[in-house]
Design an enzyme around this catalytic site. Structure first.
Site, short mmCIF file in Angstrom:
data_model
loop_
_atom_site.label_atom_id
_atom_site.label_comp_id
_atom_site.label_asym_id
_atom_site.label_seq_id
_atom_site.Cartn_x
_atom_site.Cartn_y
_atom_site.Cartn_z
N THR A 136 0.82 -1.21 0.00
CA THR A 136 0.00 0.00 0.00
C THR A 136 0.85 1.27 0.00
O THR A 136 1.99 1.27 0.49
CB THR A 136 -0.89 0.00 1.27
OG1 THR A 136 -1.51 1.26 1.43
CG2 THR A 136 -0.08 -0.27 2.54
N ASP A 137 0.26 2.36 -0.49
CA ASP A 137 0.96 3.65 -0.43
C ASP A 137 1.01 4.20 1.00
O ASP A 137 1.76 5.14 1.29
CB ASP A 137 0.31 4.67 -1.37
CG ASP A 137 -1.15 4.96 -1.08
OD1 ASP A 137 -1.72 4.33 -0.16
OD2 ASP A 137 -1.74 5.81 -1.78
N GLU A 138 0.22 3.61 1.90
CA GLU A 138 0.18 4.14 3.28
C GLU A 138 1.50 3.96 4.01
O GLU A 138 1.74 4.60 5.03
CB GLU A 138 -0.95 3.48 4.09
CG GLU A 138 -2.31 3.75 3.49
CD GLU A 138 -3.47 3.54 4.45
OE1 GLU A 138 -3.24 3.37 5.65
OE2 GLU A 138 -4.61 3.56 3.96
N TYR A 162 -2.06 -0.47 11.00
CA TYR A 162 -2.16 -1.16 9.70
C TYR A 162 -0.94 -0.84 8.83
O TYR A 162 -0.26 -1.74 8.33
CB TYR A 162 -3.45 -0.75 8.97
CG TYR A 162 -3.42 -1.06 7.49
CD1 TYR A 162 -3.47 -2.38 7.03
CD2 TYR A 162 -3.32 -0.04 6.53
CE1 TYR A 162 -3.42 -2.68 5.67
CE2 TYR A 162 -3.27 -0.32 5.17
CZ TYR A 162 -3.31 -1.64 4.75
OH TYR A 162 -3.26 -1.93 3.40
N LYS A 166 2.10 -3.21 7.40
CA LYS A 166 2.40 -3.40 5.96
C LYS A 166 3.84 -2.97 5.68
O LYS A 166 4.55 -3.61 4.90
CB LYS A 166 1.42 -2.60 5.09
CG LYS A 166 -0.01 -3.11 5.08
CD LYS A 166 -0.18 -4.51 4.50
CE LYS A 166 0.03 -4.59 3.01
NZ LYS A 166 -0.33 -5.95 2.49
N ARG A 226 -7.48 11.14 -0.92
CA ARG A 226 -7.03 9.81 -1.33
C ARG A 226 -6.96 9.80 -2.87
O ARG A 226 -7.65 10.57 -3.53
CB ARG A 226 -8.00 8.72 -0.83
CG ARG A 226 -8.12 8.64 0.72
CD ARG A 226 -6.83 8.15 1.32
NE ARG A 226 -6.85 8.01 2.78
CZ ARG A 226 -6.38 8.93 3.64
NH1 ARG A 226 -5.92 10.09 3.19
NH2 ARG A 226 -6.37 8.69 4.95
N ASP A 296 -12.89 12.60 14.13
CA ASP A 296 -11.86 12.21 13.16
C ASP A 296 -11.23 10.87 13.54
O ASP A 296 -11.21 10.50 14.73
CB ASP A 296 -10.78 13.30 13.11
CG ASP A 296 -10.05 13.33 11.77
OD1 ASP A 296 -10.34 12.46 10.91
OD2 ASP A 296 -9.21 14.22 11.58
#
Ligand code: NAD
Ligand code: DAU
Length: 360
Positions: A136-138, A162, A166, A226, A296
């Site tokens: 993922t780009d995260e 998360y 990753k 996103r 949030d």
């Protein structure tokens, strides 16, 4: 015939990938799908391929070394495409441990089993073997609102449990490539949308809630950005990286399609209004009045945006599906699969949903 071992193929991207691969290669490939069928894994996603002679489903946990090594012993696996993971950021904030287990330990088990099966005595690997780790780009963290992109060279700076899990799994894959010359690639992709996406993620959640007249929860000010990619474009990229990508390289995959969350919600409402037929009672409640600003997300990354220049220049992949078209196809799919939505929004998912948003 080439044999693929796909992990997590009963999930959102994995099932789209399997459908894509059978559409493209037909009977020329054998796909073995290993999936633990967690809340996110739905065998219904694959009912059209169940009867194929060249499709095999194995229910197993990727952390179970015995089960995974048995698959490598029973079949001559040529390609691994590793999707299996815990994938939802909000769940990782509530319960990080399962993310570490599946995403880190599970990836280590996959790497070890593939290496044991593929490595020759002299440390080289059998011809044509490739492992693709889907990430993922995260892992790159968060970008400023104005300007800047994630490149393959961007330093890792994950924020959520998360993305940290990753990032850890990516680093393991990199370590296996560096240490053992293990034949792998990593792809880091932006947010996917499309058919079969579990309605805990923004786009299917908003479609489902709007159609039911339920509130549309927007985290914070709704201006987090996103970079949305239609899932079939991602499936194509994964296949092309295994076909044409240089071994040991990382490729970023992105949609060139940055949008604020609130824009996404407005587009979905407008598209639903256009697509619902006259006389459909849902037309009355699909309105912007449903939008509700809520607390949030903790540590909420502000902006993600991928520069997919390397995959374009080296492999010739580019996103093909324009967002307005992709969102229409997605909504059409959810219209045509109301039973699928009913099935996944019952039971375990419903309990999680109630804990997260209350019984509204
Ligand atoms: P998903 O949550 O829809 O599916 C995950 C699948 O993995 C499910 O079928 C689940 O049953 C299976 N699984 C989970 N734990 C397992 C275990 N221990 N053993 C075996 N199977 C297990 O996820 P997704 O959205 O399809 O994402 C797939 C991959 O792509 C993940 O690695 C994710 O990090 C990555 N990714 C996702 C996105 C996105 O926008 N969804 C974007 C970039 C990268
Ligand atoms: O960037 C790739 C990642 O995209 C993948 O690695 C993850 O597996 C995938 O889940 C996705 O992560 P996000 O956290 O970006 O996706 P999500 O759909 O959960 O949220 C998208 C944005 O919408 C995010 O800014 C949070 C916001 N949001 C989400 C939900 C579920 C809301 O405002 N309201 C919501 O109810």
């Amino acid at each position: 015939m080439r044999t693929y071992l796909v992990t997590g193929g009963a999930g959102f991207i994995g099932s789209n990938y399997i459908h894509y691969m059978f559409r493209k290669y037909g009977d020329q490939i054998h796909i073995i799908n290993v999936d633990a069928l967690t809340y996110a894994g739905n065998p219904e996603n694959l009912k059209e391929v169940e009867g194929r002679g060249n499709y095999t489903f194995v229910k197993a946990d990727i952390c179970d070394k015995e089960a995974i090594s048995r698959i490598f012993a029973d079949y001559e696996i040529d390609r691994v495409v590793h999707f299996a993971a815990e994938s939802h950021v909000d769940r990782s904030i509530k319960d990080p441990e399962v993310f570490i287990r599946t995403n880190v330990l599970g990836t280590a088990v996959m790497l070890n089993c593939a290496r044991e099966a593929w490595e020759n005595e002299d440390g080289t690997y059998k011809e044509g073997k490739r492992f693709l780790h889907v990430s993922t780009d995260e892992v790159y963290g968060s970008l400023e609102e104005e300007g800047g992109y994630f490149y393959e060279t961007t330093p890792y700076a994950p924020h959520s449990p998360y993305s940290a899990s990753k990032a850890s799994s990516d680093l393991l894959v990199k370590a296996y490539m560096d240490t053992y010359h293990f034949p792998a690639n990593i792809t880091n992709c932006s947010n996917n949308y499309g058919p079969y996406q579990f309605p805990e993620k923004l786009i299917p959640l908003i479609i489902n809630n709007a159609l039911k007249g339920k509130k549309l929860p927007v985290y914070g000010d709704g201006k987090n950005v996103r970079d949305w990619l239609y899932v079939e474009d991602h499936a194509k990229a994964i296949d092309l990286v295994q076909e044409k990508g240089r071994l040991f390289e990382t490729y970023n995959v992105g949609g060139h399609n940055e949008k604020q969350n609130i824009e996404i919600i407005h587009i979905i409402i407008e598209t639903l209004q256009e697509m619902l037929p006259p006389g459909d009672p849902r037309r009355a409640h699909v309105t912007k009045e449903l939008i509700t600003y809520v607390e949030d997300r903790k540590g909420h990354d502000r902006r993600y945006a991928i520069a997919p220049d390397k995959i374009r220049d080296e492999i010739g992949w580019e996103p093909e599906t324009m967002f307005r078209e992709g969102i229409r196809q997605t909504i059409r799919w959810y219209f045509d699969h109301e039973d699928w939505m009913e099935h996944v929004t019952s039971g375990a998912y419903q309990k999680y949903y109630d804990d997260m948003y209350g019984k509204k």
